[in-house]
Design an enzyme around this catalytic site. Structure first.
Site, PDB file in Angstrom:
ATOM      1  N   ILE A 107      38.878   5.913  91.494  1.00 19.49           N
ATOM      2  CA  ILE A 107      39.089   7.370  91.592  1.00 19.49           C
ATOM      3  C   ILE A 107      39.487   7.964  90.235  1.00 19.49           C
ATOM      4  CG2 ILE A 107      41.521   7.145  92.295  1.00 19.49           C
ATOM      5  CD1 ILE A 107      40.927   9.502  94.287  1.00 19.49           C
ATOM      6  N   ASN A 108      40.176   7.164  89.414  1.00 22.61           N
ATOM      7  CA  ASN A 108      40.574   7.653  88.089  1.00 22.61           C
ATOM      8  C   ASN A 108      39.357   7.814  87.182  1.00 22.61           C
ATOM      9  OD1 ASN A 108      42.913   5.254  88.829  1.00 22.61           O
ATOM     10  ND2 ASN A 108      43.559   7.378  88.629  1.00 22.61           N
ATOM     11  N   ASP A 122      33.280   2.253  90.601  1.00 23.35           N
ATOM     12  CA  ASP A 122      33.357   0.781  90.630  1.00 23.35           C
ATOM     13  C   ASP A 122      31.972   0.156  90.675  1.00 23.35           C
ATOM     14  OD1 ASP A 122      36.299  -0.139  92.607  1.00 23.35           O
ATOM     15  OD2 ASP A 122      36.036   0.559  90.549  1.00 23.35           O
ATOM     16  N   LEU A 157      43.317 -19.735  81.124  1.00 26.79           N
ATOM     17  CA  LEU A 157      42.898 -19.210  79.816  1.00 26.79           C
ATOM     18  C   LEU A 157      44.078 -18.937  78.902  1.00 26.79           C
ATOM     19  CD1 LEU A 157      40.096 -16.723  80.965  1.00 26.79           C
ATOM     20  CD2 LEU A 157      39.814 -19.025  79.983  1.00 26.79           C
ATOM     21  N   ARG A 169      41.758 -18.160  88.040  1.00 31.35           N
ATOM     22  CA  ARG A 169      42.988 -18.494  87.325  1.00 31.35           C
ATOM     23  C   ARG A 169      43.605 -19.787  87.856  1.00 31.35           C
ATOM     24  NH1 ARG A 169      45.514 -12.530  86.292  1.00 31.35           N
ATOM     25  NH2 ARG A 169      43.520 -11.480  86.301  1.00 31.35           N
ATOM     26  N   GLY A 181      43.739   1.493  85.780  1.00 27.91           N
ATOM     27  CA  GLY A 181      43.054   2.543  86.526  1.00 27.91           C
ATOM     28  C   GLY A 181      42.211   1.951  87.630  1.00 27.91           C
ATOM     29  N   HIS A 182      41.759   2.830  88.499  1.00 28.10           N
ATOM     30  CA  HIS A 182      40.857   2.400  89.569  1.00 28.10           C
ATOM     31  C   HIS A 182      39.737   3.418  89.726  1.00 28.10           C
ATOM     32  CE1 HIS A 182      42.720  -1.258  90.909  1.00 28.10           C
ATOM     33  NE2 HIS A 182      43.899  -0.686  90.874  1.00 28.10           N
TER      34      HIS A 182
END
Ligand SMILES: C[C@H](CCC[C@H](C)C(=O)SCCNC(=O)CCNC(=O)[C@H](O)C(C)(C)COP(=O)(O)OP(=O)(O)OC[C@H]1O[C@@H](n2cnc3c(N)ncnc32)[C@H](O)[C@@H]1OP(=O)(O)O)[C@H]1CC[C@H]2[C@@H]3[C@H](O)C[C@@H]4C[C@H](O)CC[C@]4(C)[C@H]3C[C@H](O)[C@]12C
Length: 383
Positions: free
Chosen positions: A125-126, A153, A58, A36, A122-123
């Site tokens: 574990i979710n 992941d 972007l 970015r 979310g990550h």
């Protein structure tokens, strides 16, 4: 290398997409990470091996236009954002595949491009929880636990997405066409758990969490503490290996319950634990090494690279910065991955080089700089 010449644009994201990009780079792809603007001070992509970095805003129409032009010359676009973000930027698949029908547009998300959670944060574990797999992980009487962020992941996300990209690249050799890869980490990790689903009838998973054969229920598939505070891992599943395991412990199997006597497993575990506690890890290694007892030392990250077996295979590598990490896997006999040994790129380090490579003129580049659509961060030459 197997992926030499493949041009990948990886939009900077968190852990899963960076692993996918690193795998492609390790096997020869030319991966450009699009960071970015303004660039953040801290490079959070620790899986940047072999990549180059450019900084591009972007959110600015001129910036989106630059990415569209880059995608016309790329083979793969890898985007790590939640559903709808790319469309909002005017960079959705409809636009980019129209301009480059050969583009493989990989979308790596937690919940996928549709469904009620598609736009939710979310990550790992979710995703692991929603896949059903998390419900199977944990010791008897304890809450389910996620093994770091390895399963959703990385295994179900980054690696599964890399598989999808390579599959689509292969298919393109026949059709000449690109396509969209909707890589959902929920589905990736669920897919990896197919064995759990397909083995329901074998009675391997019928008992509550932590009381089954492979989920810490069985005393012969467990870790045990040694007298020097280290651990040994036991995986003696089959009767012939289990026999060698009992022998190595110096126990008499005639005086023990049968291997698959579920109701005796907790007592057997106590017996094995008290036995392992009598010797050091090194002593147990000398007893079990070279046998089929399926007993191995639990190695720490400090020990793993120098372990004899791993050394013999060069399973771990050291880069120019003396950082140790795993060698890319799997090992291809004729075209193995040759990972970069250089330091990771600074954010925006290669902005100009990449734009020139993709056909931008110096004038166009200086205009993009002055309009703050791009940033450069070339290291000062050591004079
Ligand atoms: C290392 C820690 C993470 C470990 C892994 C963790 C366990 C995971 O599970 S990662 C997997 C996360 N999920 C996914 O990847 C699935 C798909 N992605 C998403 O669902 C979302 O991206 C999201 C939920 C992950 C994040 O949502 P967010 O709202 O932030 O982003 P999106 O909705 O996707 O939209 C992206 C927006 O960004 C704009 N964008 C993108 N590129 C550009 C560009 N080039 N130019 C301009 N704009 C751009 C895009 O337009 C979107 O804008 P809008 O939203 O307006 O539409 C790390 C976990 C926490 C980290 C720490 C923390 O962040 C604090 C510090 C921050 C600091 O900067 C660095 C140090 C930190 C300590 C940081 C360190 C680590 O990174 C963490 C610990």
């Amino acid at each position: 290398m197997a992926l030499s010449g493949v041009r990948v644009l990886e939009l900077a994201g968190l852990a899963p997409a960076p692993l996918c990009g690193m795998i492609l780079a390790d096997f020869g792809a030319r991966v450009v990470r699009v960071d970015r603007v303004p660039r953040s001070a801290v490079a959070t992509d620790v899986q940047a091996r072999g990549k180059r970095s450019m900084s591009l805003d972007l959110k600015r129409p001129r910036g989106a236009a630059v990415l569209r032009r880059l995608c016309r010359g790329a083979d793969v676009l890898l985007e790590p954002f939640r559903h709808g973000v790319m469309e909002k930027l005017g960079l959705g698949p409809d636009v980019l595949l129209q301009e480059n029908p050969r583009l493989i547009y990989a979308r790596l998300t937690g919940f996928g491009q549709s469904g009620k959670y598609a736009k939710c944060a979310g990550h790992d574990i979710n995703y692991l929880a929603l896949s059903g797999v998390l419900s199977k992980l944990g010791r008897k009487g304890e809450n389910p636990y996620a093994p770091l962020n390895l399963l959703a992941d990385f295994a179900g996300g980054g690696v599964m997405c890399a598989f999808g990209i390579v599959t689509a690249l292969y298919e393109r050799t026949r059709s000449g066409k690109g396509q969209i890869i909707d890589a959902s980490m929920v589905e990736g990790v669920a897919y990896l758990s197919s064995f759990l689903w397909k083995s329901q009838s074998l009675g391997l998973w019928n008992r509550p969490r932590g009381e089954n054969l492979l989920d810490s229920g069985a005393p012969f598939c467990e870790t045990y503490k040694t007298s020097d505070g280290k651990f040994m891992a036991v995986g003696a599943l089959e009767p012939q290996f289990y026999e060698q395991f009992i022998k190595g412990l110096g126990l008499d199997s005639d005086k023990l319950p049968s291997q698959l006597s579920f109701s005796d497993w907790s007592e057997m575990k106590k017996k094995f634990a008290s036995t392992f506690a009598q010797k050091t890890q090194a002593e147990w290694c000398s007893i079990f090494e070279g046998t089929d007892a399926c007993v191995t030392p639990v190695l720490s990250f400090d020990e793993v690279a120098s372990h004899q077996h791993n050394k013999q295979r060069n399973s771990f590598i050291e880069n120019d910065q003396e950082e140790i990490s795993p060698r890319p896997a799997p090992l291809l006999s004729r075209t193995p991955a040759v990972p970069s040994f250089k330091r990771d790129p600074f954010i925006g380090e290669h902005t100009e080089e990449i734009l020139l490579e993709y056909g931008f003129t110096k004038q166009e580049i200086s205009k993009l700089y002055s309009d703050k659509v791009i940033e450069s961060n070339k290291p000062k030459a050591n004079l």
